[in-house]
Design an enzyme around this catalytic site. Structure first.
Site, PDB file in Angstrom:
ATOM      1  N   CYS A  85       0.821  -1.208   0.000  1.00 52.65           N
ATOM      2  CA  CYS A  85       0.000   0.000   0.000  1.00 52.65           C
ATOM      3  C   CYS A  85       0.866   1.274   0.000  1.00 52.65           C
ATOM      4  CB  CYS A  85      -1.008  -0.059   1.136  1.00 52.65           C
ATOM      5  SG  CYS A  85      -2.444   0.971   0.832  1.00 52.65           S
ATOM      6  N   HIS A 184      -3.177  -5.309   1.677  1.00 52.13           N
ATOM      7  CA  HIS A 184      -2.432  -5.535   2.929  1.00 52.13           C
ATOM      8  C   HIS A 184      -2.364  -7.019   3.305  1.00 52.13           C
ATOM      9  CE1 HIS A 184      -2.124  -1.302   4.277  1.00 52.13           C
ATOM     10  NE2 HIS A 184      -3.240  -1.154   3.573  1.00 52.13           N
ATOM     11  N   GLU A 186      -0.473  -8.369   5.303  1.00 55.64           N
ATOM     12  CA  GLU A 186      -0.158  -8.484   6.743  1.00 55.64           C
ATOM     13  C   GLU A 186      -1.425  -8.441   7.604  1.00 55.64           C
ATOM     14  OE1 GLU A 186       0.093  -5.843   4.941  1.00 55.64           O
ATOM     15  OE2 GLU A 186      -0.353  -4.060   6.132  1.00 55.64           O
TER      16      GLU A 186
END
Ligand code: GLN
Length: 203
Positions: A85, A184, A186
């Site tokens: 991002c 994302h 993560e």
């Protein structure tokens, strides 16, 4: 031991830290996350992650602490990296719809990125994606005020393309050992993209 530096100036640092640990366990490639706030902490790294957050802030702070140039050198000299991002935005050579007057960039990937591409209507959303450097299993893309990749040149190429509101949008890019995602990874429990980074680092 693969040492993965996580640029920790702003944004989703803790989540990547955790994912590097998990990816190490799952892949069988022992990995150690290393927090990077200063240039000296780039030494001896095998891979680098630039988290999401606010790309202007990350760029401005990186320049202020003297991290922008050495980080750029590390990526240009072949250290594999993952930018998510905002991290993807600062890895790009060209950014559109950015801050007035421009913003500090690493400028290491031959891509154009359009900031906040999905606008207000779609501030955040999730979507199953097919990532071309992973297996067939869909990857859950979590998008938060996400950018999109709007142009590629030299050896950069799209690595994931989504159909959103009737049009094809590129949401991941790869160029050599550099990987950038609009979304994302993560924020999911899926460590496959982080495991891919560990494999790049081990080569
Ligand atoms: N919109 C942010 C930017 O332009 C990126 C958002 C994110 O990293 N989740 O920097």
């Amino acid at each position: 031991m693969v040492k993965v530096g996580i640029v920790a100036l702003q944004g989703g640092v803790a989540e990547h830290y955790h994912m590097v640990r998990l990816a190490g366990e799952r892949s069988g490639i022992p990995a150690e996350p290393v927090i990077v706030k200063k240039p000296g902490q780039l030494e001896g790294l095998d891979a680098i992650i630039i988290p999401g957050g606010e790309s202007t802030t990350i760029g401005v702070v990186a320049r202020r602490v003297g991290l922008l140039e050495p980080l750029r050198d590390a990526l240009l000299s072949g250290t594999p990296a993952l930018g998510t991002c905002a991290g993807a935005i600062i890895m790009a050579k060209r950014v559109t719809a950015g801050s007035k007057g421009g913003q500090p960039l690493l400028g290491v990937m031959d891509v154009e990125v359009h900031r906040n591409y999905f606008g207000r209507q779609r501030e955040s959303f999730e979507l199953d994606l097919r990532i071309d450097f992973l297996d067939e299993k869909p990857f859950r893309g979590v998008f938060i005020r996400a950018p999109a990749f709007t142009d590629f040149w030299a050896s950069a190429r799209p690595a994931a393309t989504a159909r959103i509101d009737g049009s094809e949008v590129h949401v991941a890019a790869v160029e050599g050992g550099l990987v950038a995602t609009s979304f994302h990874p993560e924020l999911t429990g899926d460590t496959r993209i982080h495991e891919y980074l560990l494999r790049l680092a081990k080569r």
